[in-house]
Design a protein around this motif. Structure first.
Motif, mmCIF file in Angstrom:
data_model
loop_
_atom_site.group_PDB
_atom_site.id
_atom_site.type_symbol
_atom_site.label_atom_id
_atom_site.label_comp_id
_atom_site.label_asym_id
_atom_site.label_seq_id
_atom_site.Cartn_x
_atom_site.Cartn_y
_atom_site.Cartn_z
ATOM 1 N N ALA A 331 0.695 -1.274 0.096
ATOM 2 C CA ALA A 331 -0.049 -0.041 -0.103
ATOM 3 C C ALA A 331 0.979 1.238 -0.078
ATOM 4 O O ALA A 331 0.267 2.438 -0.113
ATOM 5 N N GLU A 332 2.186 1.124 0.056
ATOM 6 C CA GLU A 332 3.159 1.942 0.084
ATOM 7 C C GLU A 332 3.268 2.919 -1.194
ATOM 8 O O GLU A 332 2.869 2.379 -2.136
ATOM 9 N N ASN A 333 3.674 4.055 -1.187
ATOM 10 C CA ASN A 333 4.324 4.797 -2.444
ATOM 11 C C ASN A 333 5.201 3.515 -3.166
ATOM 12 O O ASN A 333 6.114 3.097 -2.533
ATOM 13 N N TRP A 334 5.012 3.481 -4.559
ATOM 14 C CA TRP A 334 5.807 2.401 -5.236
ATOM 15 C C TRP A 334 7.341 2.762 -5.125
ATOM 16 O O TRP A 334 7.882 1.624 -4.996
ATOM 17 N N ARG A 335 7.886 3.763 -4.978
ATOM 18 C CA ARG A 335 9.092 4.033 -4.778
ATOM 19 C C ARG A 335 9.708 3.356 -3.601
ATOM 20 O O ARG A 335 10.913 2.772 -3.520
ATOM 21 N N ASP A 336 8.896 3.169 -2.384
ATOM 22 C CA ASP A 336 9.189 2.761 -1.227
ATOM 23 C C ASP A 336 8.922 1.290 -1.404
ATOM 24 O O ASP A 336 9.984 0.536 -0.635
ATOM 25 N N ILE A 337 8.292 0.969 -2.116
ATOM 26 C CA ILE A 337 8.207 -0.650 -2.490
ATOM 27 C C ILE A 337 9.724 -1.277 -3.003
ATOM 28 O O ILE A 337 9.940 -2.154 -2.636
ATOM 29 N N GLU A 338 9.986 -0.316 -4.110
ATOM 30 C CA GLU A 338 11.191 -0.982 -4.836
ATOM 31 C C GLU A 338 12.497 -0.732 -4.044
ATOM 32 O O GLU A 338 12.916 -1.738 -3.748
ATOM 33 N N ARG A 339 12.466 0.349 -2.912
ATOM 34 C CA ARG A 339 13.707 0.182 -2.094
ATOM 35 C C ARG A 339 13.396 -0.595 -1.128
ATOM 36 O O ARG A 339 14.485 -1.237 -0.722
ATOM 37 N N ARG A 340 12.393 -1.143 -0.786
ATOM 38 C CA ARG A 340 12.301 -2.298 0.381
ATOM 39 C C ARG A 340 12.709 -3.622 -0.411
ATOM 40 O O ARG A 340 13.544 -4.296 0.391
ATOM 41 N N LEU A 341 12.484 -3.893 -1.496
ATOM 42 C CA LEU A 341 12.813 -5.159 -2.316
ATOM 43 C C LEU A 341 14.092 -5.298 -2.249
ATOM 44 O O LEU A 341 14.942 -6.138 -2.406
ATOM 45 N N LYS A 342 14.816 -4.184 -2.730
ATOM 46 C CA LYS A 342 16.208 -4.009 -2.887
ATOM 47 C C LYS A 342 16.859 -4.235 -1.719
ATOM 48 O O LYS A 342 17.787 -4.768 -1.452
ATOM 49 N N GLY A 343 16.332 -3.577 -0.640
ATOM 50 C CA GLY A 343 16.957 -3.683 0.647
ATOM 51 C C GLY A 343 17.262 -5.145 1.443
ATOM 52 O O GLY A 343 17.919 -5.282 2.236
ATOM 53 N N ILE A 344 16.142 -5.805 0.920
ATOM 54 C CA ILE A 344 15.856 -7.298 1.579
ATOM 55 C C ILE A 344 17.359 -8.082 1.290
ATOM 56 O O ILE A 344 17.750 -8.871 1.973
#
Length: 355
Positions: A331-344
């Motif tokens: 449900a977050e802003n799409w850029r935050d979703i991208e950053r989250r997946l990269k950070g994992i």
């Protein structure tokens, strides 16, 4: 991949971005500005995008192919069908039955697009401006035959270098054909709410994550992988197949990711929240069989859930395997979703076991 998450909180535009990645067209999510859009459902949003893409297709010109034509004609071209001509006495009319090829835009690619536009024009909740756009657009399809919109027809379409620009358009058309259902006899169609079909959303989540990492790390060869049980016995065919959701190698480190689409990623047990044991056992089985296959090299295991009611990120060392249990908020802003997946996948996170 498992399913039972509440998807009502996922914005329509985020579902579109997930679809763009799952269809392996992430660039389309950036080419078309859907930020700030507040469409009533995914069908209206996809209608807007389809209108833009088909409008561009019309300017470019429809793709054409040679198709076989059989007809009775007074002009001889192609192959003469003597048997049919004599059986039907065509020669008495100064004609012959012939078989030839015609270079035409009346082919399945364009027929499916026309059928989709017609289906959308009957969608009872379609925005008025999109309805008017569809009516005008259909005028350019007058020479294209009308066919019934059936999902099976999409498997019959051949795509290659000369018509690759049709792929994303046909992905949208296929989605619409599967989710906009025609009411028999009413002349109207309704949306079978894709976002409430948990199995479809679970597959979408898995394919989105897989193609996201495939794009972010082209060298990773992100894919589903079949692992061998290493079993010895007379009836090995009774053993279930062991398929990972996502296997990939990034900077010489292998990752095995299992996506789980649950409303509650954690399970309540005796008044406290715990990780679902079945999911942990499954991930451990993947890691152990992969270790045996690769002569002792160990992959990092990740259980990835969509965040619904809680966010979490746990790191463990279990039987010598590094495991992560994480959530991503769709449900977050799409850029935050991208950053989250990269950070994992970050190495700093992998070393921080105690947090």
């Amino acid at each position: 991949m498992n399913s039972s998450a509440d998807t009502s909180k996922i914005p329509v535009k985020n579902i579109y971005y997930m679809l763009a990645y799952a269809w392996d067209h992430p660039h389309e999510s950036r080419m078309i500005d859907v930020y700030g859009e507040d469409e009533k459902d995914i069908i209206n949003l996809l209608s807007k995008i389809l209108i833009l893409k088909v409008r561009s297709l019309i300017k470019r010109g429809f793709y054409r192919e040679y198709t076989p034509v059989r007809e009775e004609s007074g002009v001889i071209r192609g192959k003469v069908l003597f048997k049919e001509s004599f059986e039907k006495f065509s020669y008495k009319k100064g004609k012959m039955h012939i078989k030839h090829e015609e270079f035409t835009d009346d082919i399945l690619h364009n027929q499916l697009i026309k059928a989709t536009l017609l289906r959308l024009s009957m969608y009872e909740h379609l925005e008025k401006e999109y309805y008017e756009d569809l009516k005008r657009m259909l005028m350019y399809f007058r020479s294209i035959s009308r066919i019934e919109l059936k999902p099976k027809f999409f498997n019959q379409v051949t795509l290659h270098r000369n018509n690759q620009h049709y792929r994303f358009i046909l992905n949208i058309c296929q989605f619409i054909s599967e989710n906009v259902l025609l009411h028999e006899g009413s002349g109207e169609s309704a949306f079978n709410d894709f976002s409430r079909d948990h199995m479809k959303m679970a597959r979408l989540f898995e394919n989105f994550v897989k193609n996201f990492y495939r794009r972010e790390h082209p060298e990773s060869n992100a894919r589903s992988e079949t692992l061998d049980w290493g079993a010895i016995g007379e009836k090995n065919e009774y053993l279930p197949l062991m398929h990972t959701d996502i296997s990939m190698i990034v900077e010489n480190q292998k990752y095995i990711i299992d996506t789980k689409f649950y409303q509650h990623g954690l399970l309540e047990f005796k008044g406290k929240e715990i990780i679902r044991s079945g999911h942990l056992y499954q991930l451990y089985a993947y890691l152990e069989n992969d270790r045996r296959k690769r002569n002792g090299d160990k992959a990092v295991g990740i259980l990835l859930y969509p965040r619904v009611y809680q966010s979490f990120h746990f790191n463990y060392e279990i039987q010598g395997f590094h495991m992560k249990i994480c959530s991503v908020d769709l449900a977050e802003n799409w850029r935050d979703i991208e950053r989250r997946l990269k950070g994992i996948l970050s190495k700093a996170d992998a070393l921080n076991i105690n947090n």
